[in-house]
Every structure is written in structure tokens, then in C-alpha cells.
Design a protein around this motif. Structure first.
Motif, PDB file in Angstrom:
ATOM      1  N   SER A   1      -5.668   7.740   3.772  1.00  0.00           N
ATOM      2  CA  SER A   1      -4.548   7.791   4.718  1.00  0.00           C
ATOM      3  C   SER A   1      -4.902   7.078   6.015  1.00  0.00           C
ATOM      4  N   ILE A   2      -6.167   7.209   6.437  1.00  0.00           N
ATOM      5  CA  ILE A   2      -6.616   6.524   7.665  1.00  0.00           C
ATOM      6  C   ILE A   2      -6.536   5.019   7.495  1.00  0.00           C
ATOM      7  N   ILE A   3      -6.980   4.524   6.343  1.00  0.00           N
ATOM      8  CA  ILE A   3      -6.962   3.085   6.093  1.00  0.00           C
ATOM      9  C   ILE A   3      -5.534   2.583   5.953  1.00  0.00           C
ATOM     10  N   ASN A   4      -4.679   3.332   5.282  1.00  0.00           N
ATOM     11  CA  ASN A   4      -3.280   2.930   5.142  1.00  0.00           C
ATOM     12  C   ASN A   4      -2.596   2.806   6.494  1.00  0.00           C
ATOM     13  N   GLN A   5      -2.905   3.729   7.391  1.00  0.00           N
ATOM     14  CA  GLN A   5      -2.325   3.683   8.729  1.00  0.00           C
ATOM     15  C   GLN A   5      -2.777   2.414   9.463  1.00  0.00           C
ATOM     16  N   ALA A   6      -4.078   2.089   9.346  1.00  0.00           N
ATOM     17  CA  ALA A   6      -4.592   0.872   9.979  1.00  0.00           C
ATOM     18  C   ALA A   6      -3.956  -0.382   9.370  1.00  0.00           C
ATOM     19  N   LEU A   7      -3.765  -0.393   8.052  1.00  0.00           N
ATOM     20  CA  LEU A   7      -3.141  -1.533   7.388  1.00  0.00           C
ATOM     21  C   LEU A   7      -1.731  -1.774   7.923  1.00  0.00           C
ATOM     22  N   ASN A   8      -0.954  -0.719   8.021  1.00  0.00           N
ATOM     23  CA  ASN A   8       0.425  -0.855   8.490  1.00  0.00           C
ATOM     24  C   ASN A   8       0.470  -1.386   9.923  1.00  0.00           C
ATOM     25  N   GLN A   9      -0.399  -0.863  10.778  1.00  0.00           N
ATOM     26  CA  GLN A   9      -0.433  -1.310  12.168  1.00  0.00           C
ATOM     27  C   GLN A   9      -0.808  -2.782  12.274  1.00  0.00           C
ATOM     28  N   TRP A  10      -1.806  -3.221  11.498  1.00  0.00           N
ATOM     29  CA  TRP A  10      -2.288  -4.592  11.606  1.00  0.00           C
ATOM     30  C   TRP A  10      -1.347  -5.586  10.940  1.00  0.00           C
ATOM     31  N   GLN A  11      -0.632  -5.162   9.907  1.00  0.00           N
ATOM     32  CA  GLN A  11       0.362  -6.049   9.311  1.00  0.00           C
ATOM     33  C   GLN A  11       1.440  -6.393  10.330  1.00  0.00           C
ATOM     34  N   VAL A  12       1.946  -5.383  11.025  1.00  0.00           N
ATOM     35  CA  VAL A  12       2.975  -5.603  12.053  1.00  0.00           C
ATOM     36  C   VAL A  12       2.398  -6.436  13.194  1.00  0.00           C
ATOM     37  N   HIS A  13       1.178  -6.119  13.603  1.00  0.00           N
ATOM     38  CA  HIS A  13       0.506  -6.819  14.698  1.00  0.00           C
ATOM     39  C   HIS A  13       0.374  -8.318  14.401  1.00  0.00           C
ATOM     40  N   LEU A  14      -0.111  -8.666  13.220  1.00  0.00           N
ATOM     41  CA  LEU A  14      -0.290 -10.070  12.857  1.00  0.00           C
ATOM     42  C   LEU A  14       1.042 -10.791  12.712  1.00  0.00           C
ATOM     43  N   GLU A  15       2.020 -10.125  12.123  1.00  0.00           N
ATOM     44  CA  GLU A  15       3.343 -10.733  11.963  1.00  0.00           C
ATOM     45  C   GLU A  15       3.940 -11.093  13.313  1.00  0.00           C
ATOM     46  N   GLN A  16       3.823 -10.187  14.280  1.00  0.00           N
ATOM     47  CA  GLN A  16       4.404 -10.425  15.596  1.00  0.00           C
ATOM     48  C   GLN A  16       3.718 -11.584  16.315  1.00  0.00           C
TER      49      GLN A  16
ATOM     50  N   ILE B   1       7.097 -16.310   9.443  1.00  0.00           N
ATOM     51  CA  ILE B   1       6.394 -15.378   8.562  1.00  0.00           C
ATOM     52  C   ILE B   1       7.374 -14.430   7.881  1.00  0.00           C
ATOM     53  N   LYS B   2       7.340 -14.407   6.553  1.00  0.00           N
ATOM     54  CA  LYS B   2       8.137 -13.438   5.810  1.00  0.00           C
ATOM     55  C   LYS B   2       7.467 -12.074   5.868  1.00  0.00           C
ATOM     56  N   ARG B   3       6.162 -12.066   5.602  1.00  0.00           N
ATOM     57  CA  ARG B   3       5.403 -10.818   5.724  1.00  0.00           C
ATOM     58  C   ARG B   3       3.917 -11.135   5.697  1.00  0.00           C
ATOM     59  N   VAL B   4       3.121 -10.173   6.142  1.00  0.00           N
ATOM     60  CA  VAL B   4       1.669 -10.234   6.052  1.00  0.00           C
ATOM     61  C   VAL B   4       1.210  -9.066   5.188  1.00  0.00           C
ATOM     62  N   ASN B   5       0.430  -9.360   4.185  1.00  0.00           N
ATOM     63  CA  ASN B   5      -0.184  -8.319   3.359  1.00  0.00           C
ATOM     64  C   ASN B   5      -1.667  -8.235   3.691  1.00  0.00           C
ATOM     65  N   ILE B   6      -2.186  -7.034   3.763  1.00  0.00           N
ATOM     66  CA  ILE B   6      -3.623  -6.832   3.951  1.00  0.00           C
ATOM     67  C   ILE B   6      -4.123  -6.011   2.772  1.00  0.00           C
ATOM     68  N   GLY B   7      -5.092  -6.535   2.065  1.00  0.00           N
ATOM     69  CA  GLY B   7      -5.574  -5.845   0.873  1.00  0.00           C
ATOM     70  C   GLY B   7      -7.073  -5.875   0.756  1.00  0.00           C
ATOM     71  N   PHE B   8      -7.560  -5.242  -0.303  1.00  0.00           N
ATOM     72  CA  PHE B   8      -8.999  -5.167  -0.565  1.00  0.00           C
ATOM     73  C   PHE B   8      -9.285  -5.717  -1.951  1.00  0.00           C
ATOM     74  N   TYR B   9     -10.409  -6.398  -2.087  1.00  0.00           N
ATOM     75  CA  TYR B   9     -10.720  -7.064  -3.346  1.00  0.00           C
ATOM     76  C   TYR B   9     -11.179  -6.100  -4.440  1.00  0.00           C
ATOM     77  N   TYR B  10     -11.465  -4.850  -4.083  1.00  0.00           N
ATOM     78  CA  TYR B  10     -11.824  -3.902  -5.149  1.00  0.00           C
ATOM     79  C   TYR B  10     -10.627  -3.697  -6.090  1.00  0.00           C
TER      80      TYR B  10
END
Length: 392
Positions: free
Chosen positions: A135-150, A159-168
Motif C-alpha cells: 500500500s505504501i508503494i502504491n501510494q508513492a506510485l500514484n503520487q509520482w505518476q501525477v507529478h511526472l505528468e504535470q 502526455i496521455k499518461r505515465v506508468n511506473i512499474g517494477f521489472y519483477y
């Protein structure tokens, strides 16, 4: 002797402009150069560019140039902008080192960091591989996706959208290939199948041709014309994940990328911006798990500040307090500004040995955030006021 690290665009340009036609030396090869045509560009990282002219045949591309002026030694750290234009470079930072005879000029004195603390270093790569998206990581992902898009939108990217993911969790041949070949990937135009493959970017030739065709068709069905995927590493240089930037227009809707991708406002400023954002993003992930804080010192003298206010040196009251602490260790401390206490948070970058007989060891810290919104700007303004009289 303390050094001043300058990154402010106007200050950097002012110094470089004064050195126009001055002979500078590559510290490694001792080859001599002259600076020509310095200019500043209002791109996403507010760059300063210059051309260099070697006095003899160019043997290697310099990473820095230095010279000694009347009262300071100046080192300009540079990076080549365009692989096809050998003389064009971007200024990354300038280091100013006052000479011995000017050492008595205004210095940083009697400024203290209070309640200097460190926490145990978190191995975020292990947490992600074991627990996945908490949940902590998901919260950070959502914040940074919006941050980078802006930010990208504000600087002329569509920008249509920014996705942040993990290679695992890589589940496509493309993502699996990028996880084993940690390099950036850039599809400039899905309609034309135009990929950027210079500077170590991932080449689609490493993938099955039928898969690439199917992949491009799927993007076109979803009206996606361009995609940039940038790798994200931990402090230990372990590949964690990626920033995926998606646009409905070719070249992320940016005119500079479309017209001259290897030019001054092309791919270089964007990569430099994403690299800084990735470093800060990883800090936020690790900092969110920081606990068991240990006080290093209730009052520690500050050694120096970088002009952007993001780098700080703090003298240690006891050399053993930070022994065996790895790079990236979370840190926090307070500075009183205008009668108010500001708490700054960052990560350990280095432990420096004394350079003078009566000097203590010091810790180099990169600051990422503050408990008050205006804190980082105030620290930058304060650092500039201290530094500018010494270097102008």
C-alpha cells in the motif's frame, strides 16, 4: 579548502560567459581547449550549453575543463550533447575552489544542523521482490505518476499518461528484454515504426519481428503514437523498474524531439531530468520505510552548501557514529531559518576525511524534501547569498 558547487542556470551561464575565449585544460589529458558560443536554453532542466575548440587535434572528449583565475580555481563539468557534433557540450555543474590567498573571504560559519539523525538503510529491491506493490508503494506510485505528468505537460510534452512499474512483474517480451538489458527504450512513431536506437537505447531488432509488428498494431488501435521507457535503479545500482511515458502524438508531442532529437533541447535534457526524478523517487520509496532513527548529534556545524540548496556537508562530532553506513542511508536534521525550525530529509552520499589538522570528519548529504513547502527554496536562496560574493 571548501568547494562551491554551482548549478543555478544564470550563475553558471554568467561564469561560462566570462570564460569565453579563455584557455582551459582537461585535468585528465592536459589537453587545452577554448570555450565558444555559450548559451542558455529554457528546457526542462534549464540547460547551459557551450562549444569547445581544442588547440590541437581532439583525442578524447573531456568530462571537465578547469582553469585558475585570480582568486579561484574553476572546474566546469560537461557532457556531450550530440554524438554527431563533437564540439557541443552541456554544462552539468561548476565547482569553485577559492585559492589559499582568498580563503579569508566570506565563508559559511556558525550555522548548525540540529537533531541530526540517521535511520537504517532499507533494501527496497528486496521489499519489492518479496512483497510486491504494498500500500505504501502504491501510494508513492500514484503520487509520482501525477507529478511526472504535470511537469512534462508544463514543458511542452503531450502526455496521455505515465506508468511506473517494477521489472519483477515483467509480463511481455519487451519488458522482459528491458529487464535483462537495462537501457532506455524510445518508440518515436508507432505508425512509422520509428525507433530511436542511438546512445545505447534498446533496439527492437533484439525482439521477434512478428511480436514487434503485433506490438505496434496494438499501440495504434489504442491511439498511442510514442513511448519512452526509462530504467530506475536503486542506490546500489540494482535495476528496480521503469518510468513509462506514453503519448497520443509522435515524439511525445514535443517539437524539439521531433525536429532535432540530438540537439540542445532534444533527448539529453529529458534524460537528465528523468535521471534526477528517478533518484528522488527511489529516495521516497526507501524513506517511507525508514524507522529506528538514531541521533548522530544534537548540534552539528554545517561545513558547506551547494548553490541549489540540495547538497550539504555536516561535520560529525564523533567519527564512529556513521561507520559502515551505506550510501543512501536516510538522514534528517533541522536548520533554523528566520526564527523557524525547518526539518530537512535526505540521504547519505559520502563520508569525507579531514582536510585540515583541526577539522573533523564530515558527512555529505543530498536533500530531497522538507517538512515546510518553502524550506528548499529558502535554503537555495540562503546558499546563493553566501556563495555569489565568493565567485563573482
Amino acid at each position: 579548502m571548501k568547494k562551491y558547487r554551482l548549478t543555478d542556470q544564470r550563475t553558471v551561464f554568467g561564469i561560462v560567459a566570462k570564460l569565453n575565449n579563455t584557455t582551459l585544460i582537461d585535468p585528465k589529458t592536459k589537453q587545452k581547449f577554448q570555450i565558444k558560443n555559450p548559451n542558455l536554453v529554457n528546457d526542462i532542466i534549464k540547460s547551459v550549453y557551450l562549444e569547445i575548440v581544442p588547440e590541437t587535434t581532439l583525442t578524447t572528449r573531456p568530462a571537465s575543463l578547469s582553469c585558475v583565475l585570480k582568486e579561484n580555481r574553476v572546474e566546469i563539468r560537461i557532457k556531450q550533447v550530440n554524438p554527431y557534433q563533437e564540439d557541443l557540450f552541456q554544462v552539468m555543474e561548476i565547482l569553485i575552489e577559492p585559492l589559499e590567498r582568498s580563503a579569508k573571504r566570506k565563508a559559511i560559519e556558525d550555522i548548525y544542523a540540529n537533531q541530526f539523525q540517521v535511520a537504517a538503510k532499507i533494501d527496497i529491491s528486496t521489499i519489492i521482490s518479496v512483497y510486491g506493490k504494498t500500500s505504501i508503494i502504491n501510494q508513492a506510485l500514484n503520487q509520482w505518476q501525477v507529478h511526472l505528468e504535470q511537469i512534462l505537460t508544463n514543458f511542452g510534452y503531450f502526455i496521455k499518461r505515465v506508468n511506473i512499474g517494477f521489472y519483477y512483474a515483467a509480463d511481455t517480451p519487451l519488458m522482459e528484454a528491458l529487464s535483462s538489458t537495462p537501457s532506455p527504450y524510445y518508440l518515436r512513431d508507432s505508425n512509422r515504426g520509428n525507433f530511436y536506437t542511438e546512445r545505447g537505447f534498446f533496439s527492437p531488432k533484439k525482439l521477434n519481428e512478428m511480436y514487434v509488428r503485433s506490438y505496434l498494431d496494438n499501440l495504434l488501435v489504442n491511439n498511442i503514437k510514442s513511448v519512452l521507457i526509462f530504467p530506475v535503479f536503486s542506490n546500489e545500482k540494482i535495476l528496480l523498474g521503469y518510468f513509462e511515458i506514453i503519448s497520443n502524438l509522435p515524439d511525445l508531442g514535443n517539437a524539439a524531439l521531433q525536429n532535432e532529437i540530438d540537439g540542445k533541447q532534444g533527448i539529453s535534457p529529458l534524460l537528465a531530468f528523468l535521471e534526477k526524478q528517478a533518484e528522488e523517487y527511489v529516495f521516497h520509496l526507501e524513506f517511507s520505510y525508514a524507522k529506528d532513527w538514531e541521533v548522530v548529534g544534537s548540534q552539528c556545524m554545517i561545513r558547506d552548501l551547494s548553490q541549489d540548496g540540495r547538497g550539504i556537508g555536516i561535520y560529525l562530532p564523533n567519527a564512529s557514529l556513521l561507520e559502515n553506513r551505506p550510501v543512501g542511508t536516510p538522514t534528517s536534521f533541522q536548520i533554523t531559518i528566520n526564527g523557524l525550525n525547518y526539518t530537512f530529509y535526505g540521504s547519505l552520499r559520502s563520508i569525507k576525511s579531514p582536510t585540515a589538522e583541526n577539522e573533523s570528519q564530515s558527512a555529505g548529504i543530498h536533500i530531497f524534501q522538507c517538512d515546510r513547502p518553502e524550506g528548499l527554496q529558502l535554503l537555495e536562496s540562503y546558499a546563493s547569498q553566501l556563495i555569489e560574493p565568493e565567485v563573482i
